[in-house]
Design a protein around this motif. Structure first.
Motif, PDB file in Angstrom:
ATOM      1  N   ARG A 148       0.184 -46.696   7.165  1.00 10.79           N
ATOM      2  CA  ARG A 148      -1.034 -46.295   7.880  1.00 10.79           C
ATOM      3  C   ARG A 148      -0.751 -45.806   9.294  1.00 10.79           C
ATOM      4  O   ARG A 148      -1.462 -44.939   9.809  1.00 10.79           O
ATOM      5  N   ILE A 149       0.266 -46.382   9.943  1.00  9.56           N
ATOM      6  CA  ILE A 149       0.611 -45.934  11.298  1.00  9.56           C
ATOM      7  C   ILE A 149       1.092 -44.491  11.260  1.00  9.56           C
ATOM      8  O   ILE A 149       0.629 -43.639  12.027  1.00  9.56           O
ATOM      9  N   ASN A 150       2.022 -44.197  10.353  1.00 13.47           N
ATOM     10  CA  ASN A 150       2.529 -42.834  10.221  1.00 13.47           C
ATOM     11  C   ASN A 150       1.410 -41.857   9.881  1.00 13.47           C
ATOM     12  O   ASN A 150       1.361 -40.735  10.393  1.00 13.47           O
ATOM     13  N   LYS A 151       0.505 -42.296   9.019  1.00 10.52           N
ATOM     14  CA  LYS A 151      -0.602 -41.427   8.610  1.00 10.52           C
ATOM     15  C   LYS A 151      -1.524 -41.138   9.791  1.00 10.52           C
ATOM     16  O   LYS A 151      -1.997 -40.002   9.962  1.00 10.52           O
ATOM     17  N   LEU A 152      -1.773 -42.133  10.627  1.00 11.42           N
ATOM     18  CA  LEU A 152      -2.626 -41.928  11.798  1.00 11.42           C
ATOM     19  C   LEU A 152      -2.033 -40.866  12.712  1.00 11.42           C
ATOM     20  O   LEU A 152      -2.738 -39.941  13.150  1.00 11.42           O
ATOM     21  N   PHE A 153      -0.743 -40.981  13.004  1.00  9.19           N
ATOM     22  CA  PHE A 153      -0.126 -40.008  13.900  1.00  9.19           C
ATOM     23  C   PHE A 153      -0.030 -38.629  13.254  1.00  9.19           C
ATOM     24  O   PHE A 153      -0.118 -37.603  13.945  1.00  9.19           O
TER      25      PHE A 153
ATOM     26  N   MET B 246      -6.427 -47.965  16.043  1.00 12.22           N
ATOM     27  CA  MET B 246      -5.399 -48.899  15.595  1.00 12.22           C
ATOM     28  C   MET B 246      -5.630 -50.240  16.283  1.00 12.22           C
ATOM     29  O   MET B 246      -6.155 -50.285  17.401  1.00 12.22           O
ATOM     30  N   LEU B 247      -5.218 -51.314  15.621  1.00 11.69           N
ATOM     31  CA  LEU B 247      -5.394 -52.662  16.161  1.00 11.69           C
ATOM     32  C   LEU B 247      -4.041 -53.318  16.366  1.00 11.69           C
ATOM     33  O   LEU B 247      -3.141 -53.192  15.540  1.00 11.69           O
ATOM     34  N   GLU B 248      -3.918 -54.017  17.480  1.00  6.00           N
ATOM     35  CA  GLU B 248      -2.719 -54.792  17.781  1.00  6.00           C
ATOM     36  C   GLU B 248      -3.167 -56.241  17.951  1.00  6.00           C
ATOM     37  O   GLU B 248      -3.798 -56.589  18.956  1.00  6.00           O
ATOM     38  N   ILE B 249      -2.900 -57.062  16.951  1.00  2.00           N
ATOM     39  CA  ILE B 249      -3.348 -58.451  16.972  1.00  2.00           C
ATOM     40  C   ILE B 249      -2.237 -59.332  17.527  1.00  2.00           C
ATOM     41  O   ILE B 249      -1.137 -59.380  16.979  1.00  2.00           O
TER      42      ILE B 249
ATOM     43  N   VAL C 101      -2.901 -51.798  11.401  1.00  2.00           N
ATOM     44  CA  VAL C 101      -2.892 -53.100  12.081  1.00  2.00           C
ATOM     45  C   VAL C 101      -1.446 -53.499  12.357  1.00  2.00           C
ATOM     46  O   VAL C 101      -0.594 -53.490  11.465  1.00  2.00           O
ATOM     47  N   ILE C 102      -1.193 -53.836  13.612  1.00  2.00           N
ATOM     48  CA  ILE C 102       0.125 -54.293  14.049  1.00  2.00           C
ATOM     49  C   ILE C 102      -0.006 -55.725  14.541  1.00  2.00           C
ATOM     50  O   ILE C 102      -0.993 -56.072  15.201  1.00  2.00           O
TER      51      ILE C 102
ATOM     52  N   GLY D 161      -1.536 -56.796   4.382  1.00  2.00           N
ATOM     53  CA  GLY D 161      -1.732 -55.396   4.700  1.00  2.00           C
ATOM     54  C   GLY D 161      -1.399 -55.036   6.138  1.00  2.00           C
ATOM     55  O   GLY D 161      -1.922 -54.060   6.672  1.00  2.00           O
ATOM     56  N   VAL D 162      -0.522 -55.812   6.761  1.00  2.00           N
ATOM     57  CA  VAL D 162      -0.064 -55.499   8.118  1.00  2.00           C
ATOM     58  C   VAL D 162       0.896 -54.319   8.056  1.00  2.00           C
ATOM     59  O   VAL D 162       1.744 -54.236   7.165  1.00  2.00           O
ATOM     60  N   ASP D 163       0.782 -53.401   9.010  1.00  2.00           N
ATOM     61  CA  ASP D 163       1.555 -52.162   8.975  1.00  2.00           C
ATOM     62  C   ASP D 163       2.790 -52.159   9.867  1.00  2.00           C
ATOM     63  O   ASP D 163       3.723 -51.390   9.628  1.00  2.00           O
ATOM     64  N   GLY D 164       2.780 -52.975  10.919  1.00  2.00           N
ATOM     65  CA  GLY D 164       3.896 -52.933  11.850  1.00  2.00           C
ATOM     66  C   GLY D 164       3.967 -54.162  12.720  1.00  2.00           C
ATOM     67  O   GLY D 164       3.070 -55.015  12.703  1.00  2.00           O
ATOM     68  N   LEU D 165       5.055 -54.238  13.488  1.00  2.00           N
ATOM     69  CA  LEU D 165       5.320 -55.381  14.358  1.00  2.00           C
ATOM     70  C   LEU D 165       5.763 -54.899  15.729  1.00  2.00           C
ATOM     71  O   LEU D 165       6.488 -53.916  15.840  1.00  2.00           O
TER      72      LEU D 165
END
Length: 265
Positions: free
Chosen positions: A3-8, A44-47, A93-94, A118-122
């Protein structure tokens, strides 16, 4: 596609990523805040994973970490909350945190739980690159997790290019030396730093964080990168909120549309 790659790929500019601490202001606010941020236009969300010693964070986020821990937030509790995340939240979501509690949880179990939720990144500011490369990269990739590295004005060009080579999402540009915290505008030194990074023609997009607090700094960041990450200013906006939905809506509008922020307290 992640999802991160798709957003950019699909949007590419004027991206607003919002950081908030899991379990803050109240223990069960994590998912409602995520849902409302998506609803009002965050991209995008950074939790944040609460930790007792968040070394990269300033006093506002430190205080939210302490309150979340007092509320009873743990990694186990966070993953319980995130089990329903993807029933309503579709944006990337990161998870942002520090390596110590993740190692205590168990790195393989942590990655599996991220995958299931479903977390996309760290973003792990204290994870050394060599540790990532030799111990965790394959595991992260196996579970579809993009690892996001930070750079600062003090980061050497060689290091920046190495980070660019090891990245497959975006690079987190820390705007100034020091910890997180809201600022009214960027210094001339920060603007020069943004221009210097642009001149390197890196393959990964960048988001600027630390010091984004209003429409002025958000627009400055968007001119110099693909967008911005906002943390401390958002935490302040919801810290004493009695109407999260309204306060989140007002906050995002103030950032994206330059309207005056009114907080319901």
């Amino acid at each position: 596609m992640n999802r991160i790659n798709k957003l950019f790929k699909d949007k590419g500019k004027d991206i607003l990523s919002v950081y908030f601490t899991a379990g803050f202001p109240k223990l069960e606010d994590t998912i409602p805040i995520a849902e409302e941020l998506q609803e009002v236009g965050a991209d995008m969300l950074e939790i944040g994973i609460p930790f007792s010693d968040p070394i990269a964070d300033g006093p506002t986020i430190q205080a939210s970490n302490n309150q979340a821990l007092k509320n009873g937030m743990t990694l186990t509790k966070l993953f319980e909350q995130l089990q329903v995340l993807r029933t309503t939240v579709n944006i990337p979501v990161i998870l942002m945190g520090y390596i110590n509690p993740i190692l205590q949880y168990g790195i393989e179990d942590f990655c599996k739980a991220c995958d299931q939720a479903g977390v996309d990144g760290l973003i792990l500011p204290d994870l050394p690159m060599i540790e990532y490369q030799t111990k965790y990269k394959a595991l992260f990739e196996q579970h579809g997790l993009r690892n996001v590295f930070l750079i600062s004005p003090q980061t050497s060009e060689n290091r920046i290019r190495e980070i660019d080579q090891q990245s497959d999402a975006f690079i987190y540009m820390v705007s100034t030396a020091g910890t997180t915290g809201a600022k009214d505008k960027f210094s001339d030194e920060a603007v020069a730093y943004f221009a210097r990074i642009n001149s390197l023609k890196l393959k990964n997009p960048r988001l600027i964080g630390f010091g984004i607090s209003n429409n002025i700094t958000f627009e400055q960041a968007c001119k110099s990168a693909s967008g911005a990450i906002i943390g401390s200013a958002f935490i302040k906006a919801v810290s004493d909120s009695i109407d999260l939905k309204t306060d989140i809506n007002d906050f995002v509008k103030s950032i994206k549309n330059n309207v005056q922020l009114t907080v319901n307290r």
